[in-house]
Design a protein around this motif. Structure first.
Motif, PDB file in Angstrom:
ATOM      1  N   HIS A 225     107.077  24.575  42.801  1.00  0.00           N
ATOM      2  CA  HIS A 225     107.610  25.732  42.230  1.00  0.00           C
ATOM      3  C   HIS A 225     107.445  25.796  40.460  1.00  0.00           C
ATOM      4  N   ALA A 226     107.606  27.204  40.089  1.00  0.00           N
ATOM      5  CA  ALA A 226     107.403  27.071  38.465  1.00  0.00           C
ATOM      6  C   ALA A 226     108.649  26.381  37.971  1.00  0.00           C
ATOM      7  N   TYR A 227     109.789  26.589  38.654  1.00  0.00           N
ATOM      8  CA  TYR A 227     110.921  26.050  38.162  1.00  0.00           C
ATOM      9  C   TYR A 227     110.920  24.536  38.215  1.00  0.00           C
ATOM     10  N   GLY A 228     109.924  23.925  38.694  1.00  0.00           N
ATOM     11  CA  GLY A 228     110.209  22.586  39.309  1.00  0.00           C
ATOM     12  C   GLY A 228     109.493  21.656  37.956  1.00  0.00           C
ATOM     13  N   HIS A 229     109.709  21.813  37.003  1.00  0.00           N
ATOM     14  CA  HIS A 229     109.705  20.875  35.934  1.00  0.00           C
ATOM     15  C   HIS A 229     110.430  21.126  34.841  1.00  0.00           C
ATOM     16  N   PRO A 230     111.233  20.367  34.231  1.00  0.00           N
ATOM     17  CA  PRO A 230     112.199  20.544  32.794  1.00  0.00           C
ATOM     18  C   PRO A 230     111.347  21.141  31.888  1.00  0.00           C
ATOM     19  N   SER A 231     112.078  21.866  31.090  1.00  0.00           N
ATOM     20  CA  SER A 231     111.568  22.696  30.039  1.00  0.00           C
ATOM     21  C   SER A 231     110.968  21.834  29.077  1.00  0.00           C
ATOM     22  N   GLU A 232     111.625  20.739  28.659  1.00  0.00           N
ATOM     23  CA  GLU A 232     110.817  19.826  27.977  1.00  0.00           C
ATOM     24  C   GLU A 232     109.533  19.336  27.902  1.00  0.00           C
ATOM     25  N   GLY A 233     109.208  19.489  29.444  1.00  0.00           N
ATOM     26  CA  GLY A 233     107.934  19.350  29.599  1.00  0.00           C
ATOM     27  C   GLY A 233     107.569  17.633  30.359  1.00  0.00           C
ATOM     28  N   ARG A 234     106.435  17.376  30.395  1.00  0.00           N
ATOM     29  CA  ARG A 234     105.993  16.108  30.779  1.00  0.00           C
ATOM     30  C   ARG A 234     105.388  15.224  29.338  1.00  0.00           C
ATOM     31  N   GLY A 235     105.677  14.176  29.129  1.00  0.00           N
ATOM     32  CA  GLY A 235     105.027  13.517  28.199  1.00  0.00           C
ATOM     33  C   GLY A 235     103.484  13.509  27.908  1.00  0.00           C
ATOM     34  N   ARG A 236     102.629  13.268  29.241  1.00  0.00           N
ATOM     35  CA  ARG A 236     101.200  13.332  29.096  1.00  0.00           C
ATOM     36  C   ARG A 236     100.810  14.594  29.050  1.00  0.00           C
ATOM     37  N   ASP A 237     101.551  15.664  29.503  1.00  0.00           N
ATOM     38  CA  ASP A 237     101.125  17.008  29.199  1.00  0.00           C
ATOM     39  C   ASP A 237     101.337  17.477  27.689  1.00  0.00           C
ATOM     40  N   VAL A 238     102.400  17.083  27.228  1.00  0.00           N
ATOM     41  CA  VAL A 238     102.659  17.397  25.745  1.00  0.00           C
ATOM     42  C   VAL A 238     101.728  16.824  24.920  1.00  0.00           C
ATOM     43  N   ALA A 239     101.479  15.423  25.293  1.00  0.00           N
ATOM     44  CA  ALA A 239     100.361  14.714  24.422  1.00  0.00           C
ATOM     45  C   ALA A 239      98.983  15.362  24.514  1.00  0.00           C
ATOM     46  N   ALA A 240      98.692  16.191  25.684  1.00  0.00           N
ATOM     47  CA  ALA A 240      97.176  16.543  25.587  1.00  0.00           C
ATOM     48  C   ALA A 240      97.271  18.102  24.911  1.00  0.00           C
ATOM     49  N   MET A 241      98.447  18.560  24.456  1.00  0.00           N
ATOM     50  CA  MET A 241      98.366  20.082  24.028  1.00  0.00           C
ATOM     51  C   MET A 241      97.785  20.093  22.670  1.00  0.00           C
ATOM     52  N   ARG A 242      96.927  20.972  22.321  1.00  0.00           N
ATOM     53  CA  ARG A 242      96.373  21.575  21.433  1.00  0.00           C
ATOM     54  C   ARG A 242      96.902  22.808  20.606  1.00  0.00           C
ATOM     55  N   ARG A 243      96.528  22.834  19.369  1.00  0.00           N
ATOM     56  CA  ARG A 243      96.956  23.973  18.714  1.00  0.00           C
ATOM     57  C   ARG A 243      96.583  25.407  19.260  1.00  0.00           C
ATOM     58  N   ALA A 244      95.449  25.451  19.627  1.00  0.00           N
ATOM     59  CA  ALA A 244      94.976  26.720  20.665  1.00  0.00           C
ATOM     60  C   ALA A 244      95.809  27.013  22.022  1.00  0.00           C
ATOM     61  N   ASP A 245      96.442  26.007  22.245  1.00  0.00           N
ATOM     62  CA  ASP A 245      97.237  26.110  23.620  1.00  0.00           C
ATOM     63  C   ASP A 245      98.429  26.964  23.138  1.00  0.00           C
ATOM     64  N   LEU A 246      99.011  26.478  22.139  1.00  0.00           N
ATOM     65  CA  LEU A 246     100.322  27.298  21.480  1.00  0.00           C
ATOM     66  C   LEU A 246      99.886  28.700  21.249  1.00  0.00           C
ATOM     67  N   ALA A 247      99.048  29.014  20.481  1.00  0.00           N
ATOM     68  CA  ALA A 247      98.504  30.144  20.208  1.00  0.00           C
ATOM     69  C   ALA A 247      98.266  31.148  21.099  1.00  0.00           C
ATOM     70  N   ALA A 248      97.463  30.670  22.050  1.00  0.00           N
ATOM     71  CA  ALA A 248      97.359  31.549  23.311  1.00  0.00           C
ATOM     72  C   ALA A 248      98.364  31.665  24.117  1.00  0.00           C
ATOM     73  N   PHE A 249      99.428  30.660  24.333  1.00  0.00           N
ATOM     74  CA  PHE A 249     100.610  31.266  25.039  1.00  0.00           C
ATOM     75  C   PHE A 249     101.278  32.210  24.229  1.00  0.00           C
ATOM     76  N   HIS A 250     101.476  31.695  23.067  1.00  0.00           N
ATOM     77  CA  HIS A 250     102.407  32.950  22.067  1.00  0.00           C
ATOM     78  C   HIS A 250     101.828  34.392  22.177  1.00  0.00           C
ATOM     79  N   ALA A 251     100.489  34.333  21.919  1.00  0.00           N
ATOM     80  CA  ALA A 251      99.848  35.757  22.324  1.00  0.00           C
ATOM     81  C   ALA A 251     100.051  36.353  23.639  1.00  0.00           C
TER      82      ALA A 251
END
Lengths: 428, 439
Positions: free
Chosen positions: B157-183
């Motif tokens: 479920h969407a609640y099934g991960h801590p808000s701080e996320g997972r190390g490997r996922d955060v490591a893969a994030m790019r600026r475009a991911d942030l901008a898209a989520f914000h928009a």
């Protein structure tokens, strides 16, 4: 809500009503409306500073014993009665103090006075309660120290900074001492340190000051005075060169904790050290956060601390390092930044920023009845006068840039540094 | 019990959908400003766990008008610090400062919410720092236990991960991911602005319109998170940390959403069982057996659902005993519910403590944000005590029987797996994971 006044801008000091009972108990009462609650704090002038090797941790263990029943309210009654009346209670022990507090709906005042005076008058100290609390405290020590990287580092730092002074042992005590404290130790401790002459009671909130003082005097007046506590041996030799300790632990990454023996709370330098701390580490635009986190990205978390204590306490800087970063590199930058302040001081704008941040944090603290009661108690216990609680902002306002430079130079010099490093080792 | 004094609350919806809540309140000459956006970690895309959290941190690191350093300097010169955070349902940014700074505070908050520029250098440093912080979390047994419990209880479920996320996922994030989520998610129609302090309502509203009126959100469907399924259980997860001398112990079972009619009875039931210093669990675990220093249980509630959550710790040798003692207490509660004495005491406790959480302007701003986020009634605060007093023994028993764990529960323990496994096998099939697997 505190009503700001012209005299201090913080606490209406003239409104604080006081009385000292013949047995020595000091009473301080302040009416503050705004929320229909009260905060009640009992400060005992005793902490790990008053202990001796062999019974380290007795102050903290004893704090637990205070919830195990007295003559009128037996075992388990204290919290039951209080909670039923809409209150919550807790306590803490520091190097200098042991403090009990209750926060509750205003109409439960009489009950709280009854509960608190009962245990000061007639605490029950029995073997069963002692054994149970001993186990609880051992779990607390395992939680906060033995299984915590920061807890291990902090304990090591205090032992490096202080060689003779009782601040060298941890407030929670060494595990071997927690195991051997006896009922007789506890009884002697109670007679001396929990006597009314060694305590002060603060009540803040929605109350009638005269009636409250009369109620307090009636409830506590017949408790006999106790013997004077023995003076504390507070000597500490000068430090002549850096001291280091290493902790090997299966941690994810290295961490660094540096500390210096700084000034006592009563020293005129304490306010300047607070300002230095704010310039260096409070807020994202502070010098060390800007450099180590935002510019060089060497550190993931950074924390500075300077707690005011009766005798000179520790000014410390803690840093958790980014993966792959060498501790030496961060140590070098810290030394550079501290030398820069010691040589050139800080800018007026930095001081202004620091003052504004400290002001907000003081206002925030004094924004609740609980915070007010604690501030009055700390002012009296650490600085000798509860009126100091309202004056801390004046002290900050008077700090000049040259003083920040001087305290950086005099207290945080490389020769007086104490360094604790965590060296990650492979898990077994 | 004395009357709770609530400030008047003015609610206005701007043309762009932004909800503005102003609560004029006397007291210290500070003002609290909070912006809450329904852009929580439940909206994190797959393989991008931690994105909502990173966005909420990154918006403060630079806008089209201000660099990150300038934002820091400007806010801190006012004596304020721009705080913020994310939970599963919402992101929030907030600060409090002297009253006269209100126009500036609103300007900064609007700038950060509406015009973040996600500067590449800042985002990169922040991302690396978050990855490192997640790695350091593996050194915190309590944090590991909380993380592993969320993951085990909520599963996919969407609640099934801590808000701080997972190390490997955060490591893969790019600026475009942030901008898209914000928009996509930081839209005025999903946001509430709260201002609490000795302010004038009309002037504050005019300022809010001036600063936030131009916020245009990308149109799109309003996302709602579906309720989670109950945990699959019984199951046991051990997060292996061989060197620990103390085990962190949790268990969790299905719960309900914050807006559930069970909320008030569940609050009382949860407190009888595991709140304060006189709860049944505190008595069984700490007072009678000296097994732990702290023990708590409660119903944790979100917008879409929640969990019953138990939390404690004990020396490794007694981990199994602790779980058994706690489960026995849960079972005993399910049989008989609270006694009249417990009920009376717990209601008094909850009602008495309530105003203590509402002494400062910030606390009010946070509480009023909750009212908006969970869609609670306007009398949420003023009616709290009446609702708690109305909870009777039958309601407490019923809510306990409906929600307290029997079989569909997960037990999570952090410590040396070799010594824990034999103690825990009786609570369900055991799965051993590394600390890395949950960070």
């Amino acid at each position: 809500m505190p009503s700001p006044t012209a005299s201090t801008g913080l606490i209406e000091l003239d409104a604080v009503r006081t009385q000292v009972l013949p047995n020595g108990l000091r009473l301080r009462v302040l009416r503050e409306t705004g929320s229909p609650t009260l905060s009640y704090a009992t400060f005992f002038q005793v902490g790990s500073r008053n202990e001796r090797p062999g019974v380290t941790g007795i102050s903290h263990l004893f704090e637990h014993m205070m919830f195990n029943g007295a003559a009128k309210y037996g075992p388990k009654q204290f919290d039951r009665v209080l909670e039923a009346r809409g209150g919550a209670s807790n306590a803490y022990t520091s190097n200098d103090l042991t403090v009990y507090y209750e926060d509750f709906a205003a109409d439960a005042l009489e009950t709280v006075i009854d509960l608190e005076s009962d245990r000061m008058r007639s605490l029950r100290i029995d073997d069963e309660a002692l054994e149970q609390e001993r186990e609880v405290v051992k779990e607390e020590r395992r939680l906060r120290t033995d299984n915590s990287v920061y807890g291990l580092m902090e304990e090591a730092l205090e032992s490096l900074v202080h060689q003779a002074h009782p601040y060298r042992w941890p407030v929670i005590g060494w595990m071997s001492d927690i195991e051997r404290i006896s009922r007789a130790d506890c009884e002697a401790y109670f007679r001396t340190f929990y006597a009314p002459g060694n305590a002060a009671v603060y009540v803040v909130g929605d109350l009638d000051p005269d009636a409250t003082l009369a109620q307090l005097a009636g409830a506590y007046g017949d408790i006999p005075a106790g013997p004077a506590p023995a003076p504390v041996a507070t000597g500490e030799p000068d430090q002549r060169g850096e001291r280091r300790a290493e902790i090997r632990y299966p941690a994810q990454g290295p961490a660094l904790l540096c500390g210096w023996r700084a000034a006592a709370a009563r020293s005129p330098d304490a306010a300047a050290l607070d300002m230095l701390q704010a310039c260096l580490g409070v807020g994202e635009s502070s010098r060390l956060r800007r450099r180590l986190i935002h510019k060089d990205a060497l550190v993931t978390s950074l924390g500075l601390s300077f707690g005011w204590r009766i005798d000179p306490g520790v000014f410390s800087i803690f840093a958790e390092l980014s993966p792959g970063v060498k501790v030496e590199r961060v140590e070098k930058i810290l030394a550079e930044e501290l030398a820069r302040v010691a040589e050139r001081g800080v800018a007026v704008t930095e001081l202004k920023r620091a003052r504004a941040l400290l002001r907000s944090s003081v206002l925030h603290e004094l924004g609740t009845h609980h915070g007010l009661a604690q501030a009055l108690g700390e002012g009296e216990a650490l600085l000798g006068d509860w009126r100091q609680a309202g004056r801390v902002l004046e002290l900050y306002a008077r700090v000049k840039p040259a003083e920040v430079r001087r305290v950086a130079r005099d207290y945080l010099s490389p020769d007086r540094r104490n360094t604790v490093v965590v060296v990650p080792e492979t898990r077994p | 019990m004395s009357q709770l004094q609530a400030p008047p609350v003015e609610r206005t919806r701007l043309a762009n959908g932004l909800q503005v809540v102003v609560a004029p309140r006397r007291g210290v000459p500070l003002v609290a400003v909070r912006l809450m956006v329904r852009a929580g970690s439940a909206l994190d895309p797959a393989r991008r766990f931690g994105l909502a959290h990173l966005v909420a941190a990154a918006v403060r690191r630079g806008t089209r008008r201000r660099s990150g350093a300038r934002l820091d300097a400007e806010v801190e010169a006012l004596g304020a610090e721009l705080g913020g955070g994310v939970d599963e349902d919402a992101a929030a940014i907030g600060l409090s400062a002297p009253l006269e700074a209100l126009p500036r505070l609103l300007d900064v908050v609007a700038d950060v919410a509406m015009r973040p520029s996600f500067p590449a250098g800042e985002v990169e440093r922040l991302r690396r720092r978050e990855v490192a912080a997640l790695a350091h979390d593996a050194d915190e047994p309590g944090v590991l236990a909380d993380r592993a419990t969320l993951m085990a209880a909520y599963g996919d479920h969407a609640y099934g991960h801590p808000s701080e996320g997972r190390g490997r996922d955060v490591a893969a994030m790019r600026r475009a991911d942030l901008a898209a989520f914000h928009a996509r998610h930081w839209r005025p129609s999903r946001a509430t602005l709260l201002v609490v302090g000795p302010v004038e309502v009309e002037r504050t509203l005019a300022l809010a319109v001036k600063r936030f009126g131009g916020w245009k959100g990308v149109p799109g469907a309003e996302l709602e998170i579906a309720p989670p399924a109950p945990p699959v259980g019984p199951a046991v997860v051990i997060v292996d940390r061989p060197e620990l001398t103390q085990a962190q112990v949790r268990f969790a079972s299905a719960g309900y959403a914050r807006s559930s009619p069970d909320f008030a009875a569940g609050l009382v039931a949860g407190a009888v069982l595991g709140g304060g210093f006189t709860s049944r669990l505190m008595e069984a675990v700490r007072v009678n057996r000296g097994l732990s220093y702290g023990v708590r249980s409660r119903f944790a509630t979100g917008r879409a659902g929640g969990l019953f959550f138990f939390s404690s710790f004990t020396k490794v040798e007694t981990a199994g005993e602790l779980v058994q003692v706690a489960l026995d207490e849960v079972a005993r509660y399910r049989e008989g519910g609270p006694t009249e004495e417990e009920l009376e005491r717990t209601r008094g406790y909850l009602c008495g403590l309530y105003p203590l959480g509402l002494e400062t302007h910030e606390q009010w701003a946070e509480k009023l944000a909750e009212v908006e986020l969970y869609g609670l009634a306007a009398d949420e605060v003023t009616g709290f005590r009446d609702r708690i007093r109305a909870v009777d023994a039958a309601a407490c028993l019923e809510v306990g029987r409906r929600w307290l764990p029997v079989d569909r529960r997960v037990v999570v323990v952090v410590g040396p797996a070799g010594r824990l496994r034999p103690q825990l096998a009786r609570f369900g099939p055991v799965k051993v994971v590394t600390a890395r697997a949950v960070t």
